[in-house]
Design an enzyme around this catalytic site. Structure first.
Site, PDB file in Angstrom:
ATOM      1  N   HIS A  27      -5.173   4.252   4.108  1.00  0.00           N
ATOM      2  CA  HIS A  27      -5.343   5.647   4.622  1.00  0.00           C
ATOM      3  C   HIS A  27      -6.633   5.727   5.663  1.00  0.00           C
ATOM      4  CE1 HIS A  27      -8.239   7.428   1.600  1.00  0.00           C
ATOM      5  NE2 HIS A  27      -7.594   6.485   0.886  1.00  0.00           N
ATOM      6  N   LYS A  81      -1.543   1.259  -3.125  1.00  0.00           N
ATOM      7  CA  LYS A  81      -1.924   2.522  -2.332  1.00  0.00           C
ATOM      8  C   LYS A  81      -1.803   2.270  -0.879  1.00  0.00           C
ATOM      9  CE  LYS A  81      -4.710   5.000  -5.391  1.00  0.00           C
ATOM     10  NZ  LYS A  81      -5.850   4.080  -6.240  1.00  0.00           N
ATOM     11  N   HIS A 139     -10.146   4.373   4.691  1.00  0.00           N
ATOM     12  CA  HIS A 139     -10.650   2.962   4.625  1.00  0.00           C
ATOM     13  C   HIS A 139     -10.731   2.463   6.097  1.00  0.00           C
ATOM     14  CE1 HIS A 139      -9.129   2.445   0.427  1.00  0.00           C
ATOM     15  NE2 HIS A 139     -10.272   1.339   0.436  1.00  0.00           N
TER      16      HIS A 139
HETATM   17  N1  ARG Z   1     -11.522  -1.102  -3.716  1.00  0.00           N
HETATM   18  C1  ARG Z   1     -12.704  -0.410  -3.792  1.00  0.00           C
HETATM   19  C2  ARG Z   1     -12.292   1.056  -3.062  1.00  0.00           C
HETATM   20  O1  ARG Z   1     -11.337   1.191  -2.576  1.00  0.00           O
HETATM   21  C3  ARG Z   1     -13.733  -0.864  -2.908  1.00  0.00           C
HETATM   22  C4  ARG Z   1     -14.183  -2.301  -3.157  1.00  0.00           C
HETATM   23  C5  ARG Z   1     -15.610  -2.646  -2.656  1.00  0.00           C
HETATM   24  N2  ARG Z   1     -16.314  -3.979  -2.826  1.00  0.00           N
HETATM   25  C6  ARG Z   1     -16.561  -4.201  -3.988  1.00  0.00           C
HETATM   26  N3  ARG Z   1     -17.106  -5.440  -4.109  1.00  0.00           N
HETATM   27  N4  ARG Z   1     -16.815  -3.410  -5.171  1.00  0.00           N
HETATM   28  O2  ARG Z   1     -13.189   1.921  -3.483  1.00  0.00           O
END
Ligand code: ARG
Length: 572
Positions: free
Chosen positions: A136, A133, A139
């Site tokens: 964007h 992805k 984030h």
């Molecule tokens: N990759 C996930 C997202 O973009 C966030 C992960 C956050 N960290 C975790 N340990 N769950 O929504």
């Protein structure tokens, strides 16, 4: 010692001397917490409410205040006056100026730093992007709040571990490989990077509507990843490398880095023992074929651990990751900088850890934040309405470059300054509000050199630097701090004096915006001071004091900006 601590210590001493036989008097630290800034400056710079002492001393607060005012021996620090149960302090302005500036100039870049975190470790899970992805604007907050908190904690002496918990597991990767095998070429994907991968994914969904067998093929590819099939793994790891290469460009621009990229896939072979442990501890119950941890006592829906088909989910990996982090880093705190949409997820995960008997579960904190929109428009990946962060950052640099070209045509390193200012504008906009508030990003607001913006604060810093360069052309006598008693100087000094407290509050509340606020207030107070006083003119010893104040301002703004991840150019 900062002025608040100083007053608290002297007050504690005066109380102890006035009532030598009293028991259970509050210590200086507690007094410090009680000291307040009165609503109006005529009531002094600080006020100590005597109510808390009334019971211990068996005396009315007004009487206590009067006795303390009469006994107060530290006129060189502050004058003390009793007013209806309060002991009001009026700082000795000259002394306050001297003490504050000596403290800042002696500590330099370490002013406000501390060692309260020595021997303690904080893990920070932030940015945590998803494979295949594009990076964007959604984030941006997790990346910059996490990065800033990391700098703040380091400044206070903590050891930090920055973790990018990659979203690199899930059936979508099977679909993506399937799409690539059917329609992609190595060259195309290599050249197009994450864009090409996103396009393949979109195509997969479009075609799967006509041809449902594609879903089965996608699942089969995911199974091959799970089984460690070499071809599947090779393609999957290649997708991952492409994504990280793209992300590295953004991280470079932002100056962000990580100690670990252990993402979801890292925990695949570590979940089995955790699931067993949940079972052994009697926490797993079956519900419609799936295995869950019941959380009805806590008024939460059950936490899903294993799906009907035996597959693990996001939460299973987070529970496993938390245990792994505790065993590996022995964290005193583990922060998860993730948008508020995942509130429930983290409450569930932390509660399950607690039920497993891990008392460190209380040290896991979800640092949530609001949504970001762009020029008044909500962003949604699904509708294709996204703003890619690298485009946004590049545009910010270009726009900053144009402004600099106009404002300072003779600047030498325009490219570098444009980068610092453009990125600073974006980061400032992101960290200028209470994190839980939604924010709207707007170019005109972010790049306004006169508003409350990154460029404005940077510009004030550069103004200080330029004055100091000019001052360095001649020599100056020892500063006469007794000349810094005017309101503008004092307002600025007060903000500078409070700065170490602000850093601690930002750490305690996981709130970088407090530092953004503080540097902005300092910049505004400095500019007021600058317009009211000719810094280098007049009596040399007085000018020398104003130079010292300018130097302290420069230093504190620089530190503050660094703590929120913004650079401070010396010329703009
Ligand atoms: N990759 C996930 C997202 O973009 C966030 C992960 C956050 N960290 C975790 N340990 N769950 O929504």
């Amino acid at each position: 010692m900062d002025m608040l601590t100083r007053i608290a210590t002297l007050t504690a001493e005066t109380i102890a001397n006035t009532w030598p036989d009293a028991q259970g008097l509050p210590a200086a630290e507690e007094l410090r917490g009680l000291l307040a800034v009165p609503p109006n400056p005529e009531m002094g710079d600080y006020a100590f409410p005597c109510f808390r002492l009334a019971k211990t001393l068996r005396m009315g607060p007004p009487m206590i205040a009067q006795k303390l005012a009469a006994a107060w021996p530290h006129a060189e620090v502050a004058r003390a006056e009793a007013l209806s149960g309060y002991l009001n302090f009026f700082l000795n302005r000259a002394n306050f100026a001297r003490e504050t500036l000596e403290a800042v100039l002696a500590a330099g870049e370490r002013y406000g730093a501390g060692d309260e975190g020595a021997g303690k470790t904080v893990c920070l899970d932030y940015s945590s992007i998803n494979i295949a992805k594009r990076f964007h604007i959604g984030h941006l907050s997790t990346t910059m709040i996490g990065h800033s908190l990391r700098r703040i904690y380091e400044f206070l002496g903590y050891k930090t571990v920055g973790i990018n918990h990659l979203g690199d597991w899930g059936t979508q990767f099977g679909k993506m490989i399937c799409a690539y095998k059917l329609w992609g070429t190595k060259e195309e994907v290599e050249a197009g990077g994450v864009d090409a991968l996103e396009a393949l994914y979109v195509r997969f969904h479009r075609e799967a509507e006509q041809d449902p067998t594609l879903e089965d093929q996608g699942r089969a590819w995911f199974k091959r990843i799970e089984d460690g099939d070499p071809e599947a793994l090779e393609i999957f790891n290649w997708f991952k490398a492409l994504t990280l290469k793209d992300a590295a460009r953004v991280y470079d621009l932002l100056g962000v880095s990580f100690d670990s990229y252990a993402g979801e896939s890292f925990y695949i072979d570590k979940m089995e023992p955790v699931i067993q442990e949940l079972r052994d501890k009697g926490l797993l119950t079956q519900s419609e074929g799936a295995w869950v941890v019941d959380l009805s006592e806590d008024n939460m829906p059950p936490c899903l651990i294993l799906k009907k088909d035996g597959a693990t989910i996001y939460a299973t990996r987070d529970i496993t990751a938390a245990i792994y982090r505790q065993n590996t880093y022995h964290f005193d705190k583990c922060l998860y900088v993730v948008a508020y949409q995942q509130d429930l997820h983290f409450r569930q995960v932390f509660r399950v850890l607690e039920k497993m008997g891990y008392d460190w579960a209380k040290d896991c904190v979800h640092v949530s934040f609001g949504m970001i929109s762009f020029e008044g428009q909500a962003l949604s990946t699904r509708k294709g309405n996204t703003v890619h962060l690298d485009d946004l950052l590049r545009e910010a640099v270009d726009k900053a470059r144009a402004i600099i070209e106009e404002k300072s045509p003779n600047l030498e390193n325009k490219d570098e300054v444009a980068r610092q200012v453009g990125i600073g504008a974006v980061v400032y906009a992101d960290l200028s509000n209470n994190r839980i508030k939604d924010i709207d990003f707007s170019w005109s607001r972010a790049l306004n050199f006169d508003g409350e913006t990154g460029p404005y604060v940077q510009y004030t810093h550069a103004r200080c630097c330029s004055l100091l360069r000019k001052a360095a052309e001649q020599s100056w006598p020892e500063p006469d701090f007794s000349t810094l008693t005017d309101d503008e100087s004092q307002a600025l000094l007060r903000l500078i004096g409070r700065f170490p407290d602000v850093i601690r509050e930002a750490a305690a509340r996981y709130e970088p915006s407090l530092i953004t606020r503080a540097v902005t207030d300092i910049a505004q107070a400095y500019n007021k001071f600058y317009y009211e006083h000719r810094i280098l003119d007049g009596e040399p010893a007085a000018a020398s004091a104003r130079i010292a104040l300018t130097d302290a301002t420069r230093s504190v703004i620089r530190t503050g900006l660094r703590l929120i991840g913004i650079e401070a150019p010396e010329r703009m």
